[in-house]
Design an enzyme around this catalytic site. Structure first.
Site, PDB file in Angstrom:
ATOM      1  N   CYS A  16     -29.739  28.629   1.021  1.00 52.68           N
ATOM      2  CA  CYS A  16     -29.954  27.944  -0.230  1.00 52.68           C
ATOM      3  C   CYS A  16     -28.663  27.734  -0.991  1.00 52.68           C
ATOM      4  O   CYS A  16     -27.653  28.351  -0.700  1.00 52.68           O
ATOM      5  CB  CYS A  16     -30.899  28.775  -1.066  1.00 52.68           C
ATOM      6  SG  CYS A  16     -31.736  27.779  -2.246  1.00 52.68           S
ATOM      7  N   CYS A  19     -26.300  30.370  -2.077  1.00 47.81           N
ATOM      8  CA  CYS A  19     -25.430  30.991  -1.078  1.00 47.81           C
ATOM      9  C   CYS A  19     -24.035  30.391  -1.098  1.00 47.81           C
ATOM     10  O   CYS A  19     -23.067  31.060  -0.753  1.00 47.81           O
ATOM     11  CB  CYS A  19     -25.996  30.792   0.316  1.00 47.81           C
ATOM     12  SG  CYS A  19     -27.682  31.339   0.479  1.00 47.81           S
ATOM     13  N   ASP A 427      -0.456  -4.833  -6.557  1.00 46.77           N
ATOM     14  CA  ASP A 427       0.917  -5.163  -6.256  1.00 46.77           C
ATOM     15  C   ASP A 427       0.875  -6.559  -5.627  1.00 46.77           C
ATOM     16  O   ASP A 427      -0.100  -6.911  -4.976  1.00 46.77           O
ATOM     17  CB  ASP A 427       1.444  -4.132  -5.247  1.00 46.77           C
ATOM     18  CG  ASP A 427       2.876  -4.393  -4.881  1.00 46.77           C
ATOM     19  OD1 ASP A 427       3.666  -4.673  -5.793  1.00 46.77           O
ATOM     20  OD2 ASP A 427       3.206  -4.314  -3.684  1.00 46.77           O
ATOM     21  N   ASP A 626       1.155  -1.056  -1.200  1.00 48.73           N
ATOM     22  CA  ASP A 626       1.314  -0.824   0.236  1.00 48.73           C
ATOM     23  C   ASP A 626       1.613   0.635   0.564  1.00 48.73           C
ATOM     24  O   ASP A 626       1.806   0.987   1.706  1.00 48.73           O
ATOM     25  CB  ASP A 626       2.346  -1.770   0.852  1.00 48.73           C
ATOM     26  CG  ASP A 626       3.640  -1.775   0.059  1.00 48.73           C
ATOM     27  OD1 ASP A 626       3.884  -0.784  -0.654  1.00 48.73           O
ATOM     28  OD2 ASP A 626       4.386  -2.759   0.147  1.00 48.73           O
ATOM     29  N   ASP A 630       5.370   1.911  -3.503  1.00 45.94           N
ATOM     30  CA  ASP A 630       4.580   1.989  -4.721  1.00 45.94           C
ATOM     31  C   ASP A 630       4.054   3.395  -4.984  1.00 45.94           C
ATOM     32  O   ASP A 630       3.196   3.589  -5.842  1.00 45.94           O
ATOM     33  CB  ASP A 630       3.394   1.016  -4.641  1.00 45.94           C
ATOM     34  CG  ASP A 630       3.858  -0.417  -4.478  1.00 45.94           C
ATOM     35  OD1 ASP A 630       4.803  -0.797  -5.181  1.00 45.94           O
ATOM     36  OD2 ASP A 630       3.290  -1.140  -3.649  1.00 45.94           O
TER      37      ASP A 630
HETATM   38  P1  ADP Z   1       7.861  -6.488  -5.172  1.00 45.52           P
HETATM   39  O1  ADP Z   1       7.012  -6.263  -6.359  1.00 45.52           O
HETATM   40  O2  ADP Z   1       7.656  -7.862  -4.647  1.00 45.52           O
HETATM   41  O3  ADP Z   1       7.743  -5.429  -4.134  1.00 45.52           O
HETATM   42  P2  ADP Z   1      10.706  -5.676  -5.438  1.00 45.52           P
HETATM   43  O4  ADP Z   1      10.946  -4.790  -6.596  1.00 45.52           O
HETATM   44  O5  ADP Z   1      10.763  -5.094  -4.093  1.00 45.52           O
HETATM   45  O6  ADP Z   1       9.373  -6.506  -5.715  1.00 45.52           O
HETATM   46  O7  ADP Z   1      11.764  -6.873  -5.508  1.00 45.52           O
HETATM   47  C1  ADP Z   1      11.928  -7.632  -6.688  1.00 45.52           C
HETATM   48  C2  ADP Z   1      12.854  -8.790  -6.487  1.00 45.52           C
HETATM   49  O8  ADP Z   1      14.180  -8.332  -6.198  1.00 45.52           O
HETATM   50  C3  ADP Z   1      12.492  -9.680  -5.331  1.00 45.52           C
HETATM   51  O9  ADP Z   1      11.568 -10.670  -5.712  1.00 45.52           O
HETATM   52  C4  ADP Z   1      13.839 -10.289  -4.949  1.00 45.52           C
HETATM   53  O10 ADP Z   1      14.141 -11.390  -5.777  1.00 45.52           O
HETATM   54  C5  ADP Z   1      14.807  -9.162  -5.247  1.00 45.52           C
HETATM   55  N1  ADP Z   1      15.079  -8.382  -4.045  1.00 45.52           N
HETATM   56  C6  ADP Z   1      14.704  -7.136  -3.777  1.00 45.52           C
HETATM   57  N2  ADP Z   1      15.141  -6.730  -2.566  1.00 45.52           N
HETATM   58  C7  ADP Z   1      15.785  -7.783  -2.032  1.00 45.52           C
HETATM   59  C8  ADP Z   1      16.475  -8.022  -0.789  1.00 45.52           C
HETATM   60  N3  ADP Z   1      16.548  -7.107   0.165  1.00 45.52           N
HETATM   61  N4  ADP Z   1      17.022  -9.224  -0.603  1.00 45.52           N
HETATM   62  C9  ADP Z   1      16.929 -10.160  -1.539  1.00 45.52           C
HETATM   63  N5  ADP Z   1      16.324 -10.014  -2.699  1.00 45.52           N
HETATM   64  C10 ADP Z   1      15.756  -8.845  -2.982  1.00 45.52           C
HETATM   65 MG    MG Z   2       6.821  -4.148  -2.946  1.00 43.85          MG
END
Ligand code: ADP
Ligand code: MG
Length: 741
Positions: A16, A19, A427, A626, A630
């Site tokens: 029960c 327990c 996101d 993802d 995040d």
């Molecule tokens: P998200 O929310 O899309 O994951 P991030 O914070 O990863 O955004 O990236 C924000 C912005 O910074 C992108 O939209 C891009 O403009 C720039 N950025 C980030 N990483 C890179 C990269 N490796 N090469 C070019 N641009 C980048």
């Molecule tokens: Mg991202």
């Protein structure tokens, strides 16, 4: 040292809900135990901490129960056979008791039984027969009551044993010496004791049947496992049992076969049905280099794969572990109910004593009979079985249901919380969109050619793992461009990347990055805005402080994102999109899918802060991301949903893991959670109503006004049916079908 893997025990003799508290108390008192939880629906316990199974078993045995360690995947067939045997035994016990009790009960009702004084030898034989029934059909209650008394506990067995035992004892005494009580009280209760035992056994049998169904989800998962694999050893193909497949071994999978383990395709291609794990109905095309998951179904082609995860490391094994431990976990409400159930039996014993005294002191004649009748009825009706089953059984079914839809819920609390959400934060990249961006536009200043610029940025992006970087590198590769080696590579989170190529400093990223390095973007600002309005992400390239051009990518939204967001709206939720991308691009994407609010240009480190702000404004917030970058926001949210993409699932991360990469999984989770929580409340309501009406009625509170008393046989039937009702109600959850429109 703390064991990362919990120890699982099967617990015997738990009759029960009361327990549960006793066993948990005994386990938690063992030194080294961090947390022990008992699942009454499954009759198991899960213990975390640094402690060995033998010590735990001993603690359980000392508390008056039985225990054995459960290792690995239990053999389902054995378990089912054992359950069937137990079910039959309960039915036989019930039938034997009924065959004695029912004729007595009916002839008594019809007034066809001889009086006690005229036919004492007849009644003596009936008494002895009843004793046999009590021993054969009801022995387990008496043994259980005895064990629990020795451990200074009281449980359902105690109540049943006291109720039926005292009825039998009293009846036998007056059969032997009627003058012990006044003439009017010379009545025996053998039939009541026997029928109660019959009913309780019958109820347990039905409950067991229904309980078996609640664990179907996990059985289905275990059943998915392939039994054999075709390995290629020294060029020869041989079939071996799945346990003998080694890591990195090469395996052949033929059309129509289940994949034995997780791996990577190294030769051939095929379409693979992953529905059993992801709930995704369409088969997925796989070719050399693609990851494949064990237990999914190979549809058309024959291919060779290399095993990357075997045994308990396969995705299926991890899913099974997670579903199982979630099914075992208790949400806050369940823990509260267990506490109540733990003191329920002692409280009932007190109520029984009070009832007994009140009838003895103030009751009408024949006092002894009334006293016995009411006390026995209180003991029988008050069992808190239904109460103890109410929560865990719905959690089991709910978590299992979710798994069917490719949704892995970490624990009962997450299930409970998901039902209360008011806002869903999404996101953008990889959640609303496919996360597989493609280069769409290249704009250059006069000094540059498209291909040269693309080759340059691809060289820089080789070092980055950002999805945008992958798009750039992939585009350069498809154009057969030569990439160069770079030095001083630096990824600037939320901005872009920086590196040096043959003494030239290259910057590649968003406007913010350009601004931070004082680079004039005037020449391209109009084109950049235009691209953004088309939901593309423009990124600026600067070489040695001079703007060289723009590379834009487009990350298409997933085909069902808009519909799934509409579904979330239908459920009454507010939908927010959170992204690091620029506002214009984000707004364009938002318009395509219909979210209520956009929060753009957020640095990854500030995403958690944004979630917190929403929470402070009174929302109960889900974060869907993802699962990798995040993580802080997922942790901050009331419920964090990690979105997998079929084969790449970080199962360890969030409160809820969505195996299928569709936003529909979020609305599905919420629908299932709400249904499960509603189910728990229905169960609890039923259980409490039953006890709170049943106990006073049994004690005879209506008697002074109406002369009404509860028949102990009816009490036995009610108690037997209460848990059956709860389990049946929980099973209704299994029928839940979610439609996507
Ligand atoms: P998200 O929310 O899309 O994951 P991030 O914070 O990863 O955004 O990236 C924000 C912005 O910074 C992108 O939209 C891009 O403009 C720039 N950025 C980030 N990483 C890179 C990269 N490796 N090469 C070019 N641009 C980048
Ligand atoms: Mg991202």
């Amino acid at each position: 040292m703390s064991n990362s893997q919990p120890i699982r025990l099967s617990i015997g003799s738990m009759s029960c809900a009361g327990c549960v508290a006793s066993v948990e108390k005994a386990l938690n008192a063992v030194p080294g135990v961090d947390l022990a939880t008992v699942n009454f629906a499954e009759h198991t316990a899960e213990v975390r901490g640094s402690v060995d199974a033998a010590t735990l078993c001993k603690a359980v045995v000392d508390a008056g129960y039985e225990a054995a360690e459960l290792r690995g995947q239990e053999n389902i067939e054995d378990k089912q056979a054992a359950e069937l045997a137990q079910y039959r035994k309960l039915l036989i016990k019930s039938f034997v008791a009924a065959s004695v009790g029912v004729p007595l009960f009916i002839s008594g009702l019809l007034g066809k039984m001889p009086g006690l004084l005229e036919q004492r030898p007849f009644w003596f034989i009936i008494g002895v027969l009843s004793l046999f029934v009590l021993v054969y059909s009801g022995g387990s209650f008496f043994v259980g009551a005895w064990k629990s008394m020795r451990a200074r506990n009281a449980n359902m067995d105690t109540l049943v044993a006291l109720g039926t035992g005292s009825a039998w004892l009293f009846s036998m005494l007056i059969t032997i010496k009627p003058s012990l009580v006044p003439i009017s009280a010379q009545h025996v209760y053998f039939e009541a004791a026997v029928i109660i035992i019959s009913l309780i056994n019958f109820g347990s049998a039905l409950e067991m049947r229904a309980r078996g169904k609640t664990s179907q989800a996990i059985q289905r998962l275990i059943g998915l496992q392939a039994k054999t694999a075709r390995v290629i050893r020294d060029g020869v193909e041989v079939d071996v049992p799945i346990e003998e497949v080694g890591l990195n071994e090469t395996l052949r999978v033929r059309p129509g076969e289940k994949l034995p383990v997780d791996g990577v395709i190294i030769e051939g291609h095929s379409s693979i049905d992953e529905a059993m794990l992801t709930g995704e109905p369409l088969p997925v095309q796989k070719a050399v280099g693609d990851k494949v998951v064990g237990s999914t179904l190979n549809k058309s082609g024959s291919f060779i794969m290399q095993a990357t995860n075997i045994g308990s490391n396969t995705m299926l094994a991890k899913i099974i572990d997670m579903v199982r431990s979630a099914q075992n976990s208790k949400p806050a409400i369940g823990r509260l109910v267990d506490k109540i159930a733990g003191i329920f039996v002692p409280v009932v014993l007190v109520i029984a004593v009070v009832t007994c005294l009140v009838w003895y002191l103030f009751g009408p004649e024949p006092k002894i009979s009334y006293m016995l009748l009411t006390t026995m009825t209180v003991l029988i009706i008050a069992c808190p079985c239904a109460l103890g089953l109410a929560t865990p059984i719905s959690i089991m079914v709910g978590v299992g249901k979710a798994a069917e839809y490719g949704i892995l819920i970490r624990n009962g609390d997450a299930l409970q919380q998901a039902g209360k959400l008011t806002t869903v934060v999404l996101d953008k990249t990889g959640t609303v969109t496919t996360g597989r961006p493609e280069v769409t536009d290249i704009l250059t200043t006069q000094a540059w050619q498209d291909d040269a610029l693309l080759a340059l940025v691809a060289s820089v992006e080789q070092g980055s793992e950002h999805p945008l970087a992958e798009a750039i590198v992939e585009s350069a590769r498809s154009r057969n461009l030569q990439v160069e080696s770079v030095s001083d590579f630096e990824a600037i989170v939320g901005h872009g990347v920086k590196a040096t190529i043959t003494n030239k400093i290259i910057l590649f990223g968003n406007q913010r990055l350009m601004k931070a390095h004082d680079i004039d973007v005037q020449e391209f600002i109009t084109s950049a805005n235009k691209l953004a309005e088309q939901a593309r992400t423009p990124m600026f390239v600067a070489v040695d402080g001079q703007l060289a051009g723009i590379v834009a990518v487009s990350d298409p939204v997933k085909v069902d994102s808009a519909e799934a967001i509409a579904q979330l709206h239908k459920l009454g939720l507010k939908v927010v999109m959170l992204t690091g991308d620029n506002a214009a691009t984000a707004n364009a994407v938002a318009a395509q899918v219909g979210v209520d609010q956009v929060i753009a240009e957020v640095l990854p480190s500030d995403k958690a802060e944004q979630v917190k702000l929403l929470q402070e404004s009174g929302e109960i917030v889900a974060m869907v991301g993802d699962g990798i970058n995040d993580a802080p926001a997922l942790a901050q949210a009331d419920v964090g949903f990690a979105m997998g993409s079929g084969t790449d699932v970080a199962i360890e991360s969030a409160d809820v893991t969505l195996i299928r990469g569709s936003l529909y999984s979020v609305s599905d989770s919420i629908i299932i959670s709400r249904a499960a929580v509603r189910n728990i409340w229905q169960n609890l309501f039923g259980a409490f109503i039953y006890n709170s009406l049943g106990i006073p009625l049994a004690a005879g509170v209506l008697f002074p006004a109406t002369g009404l008393l509860l028949n102990p046989v009816i009490a036995g039937a009610a108690m037997a049916m209460s848990s059956v009702t709860v389990v049946t109600n929980a099973n209704r959850l299994r029928l839940l079908k979610i439609k996507h429109d």
